[in-house]
Design an enzyme around this catalytic site. Sequence first.
Site: not given
Length: 369
Positions: A317, A174, A180
């Site tokens: 995340h 990324q 993400c």
Amino acid sequence: MKVELQYLVVTATVCTLLFSSCCLNVSTDETRAGSGPGSNSPAVNFAAFREHFDRVYDVNSEEFHRRHLYYQVGDKNKRETETCRGGTVDTFCTLMNSKNSIQRHAYLKNVSLTPQSAQYGINKFSDFSQEEFKDLYLRATADRAPPYTGLKTEGLPAKFDWREKAVVAPVQNQQACGSCWAFSVVGAMQSVHAIQGSPLTQLSVQQVLDCSYQNKGCNGGSTVRALNWLKQTREKLVPQKEYPYKAKTGICHFFPQSHGGVSVENFTAHDFSGQEEAMMGQLVEKGPLAAIVDAVSWQDYLGGIIQHHCSSQWSNHAVLVVGYNTMGDIPYWIVQNSWGTTWGNEGYVYIRIGGNVCGIADSVAAVVL
């Protein structure tokens, strides 16, 4: 002089421990810490670190001195008193309050002494401050998911890995973009598409990043909101080669309905905390799962099975759960990350099954195409 000599000996000993690649006694190659370059890197000083990880900042620049400081002594988290006020003691606060990176690594290693435990040390993020790492990479948000109330799948295999069926795309990177959440959703979609019999094709993460108006592009987003957008609009994701990733938020490029692509018919999102066996069944039945986790300590992760020091209180995340393995002493989830193949176990992280480690079961989505 005697004091300085003692300091050098202690420092050298710590560095030796951090860079040792033979500190585990594990039963499988898969869970062996050190498949990435950080574990056996020669970077025992900043010059070697810069060469190993291809850092190009000028030695006379402000950035060089700042990165050197982060690498050498870390940084004091500016928001620690606000985030950790009230006397709460948890892993997040402990890590954020560590005065330097060596202390941080020592803390993580001291609570990771069981067989096949995760190992921590110098890796590609070691010249980032803790706050910078969090702001750049930990930008996912978790929408509250309802508890799973379905039945557990009976007769599950002891080990299951969608990679072995050639339906999981390679690890992506990324870069310096909080995308993400988009990588997680797209990863699940392209795998399910392949499971249904189509060729495995990498779909456009940039399309989701630019067009999912309920999210904030590189500034973060939610897997559930992205899936809601895909379901409501019936937007067809095109191949990545048609809409390549740029690691920055751009203007949405629309395609006519006649254009080919992959759309979401439906999805499920549940909280599997306390029900990770049922989550295993969902993985086997529906394909790789998009999950939201606490990844604060992953800045220093080198490999092995994470069994401690992450909670379910700081979901930040998004990742893709592609398999599990319960055959060894420590059962674990096989999780694809989006930080490139030089991080962790060639881009993967292994998380112990049971106890909702890292909040792996808090918000888990399965895609229906």
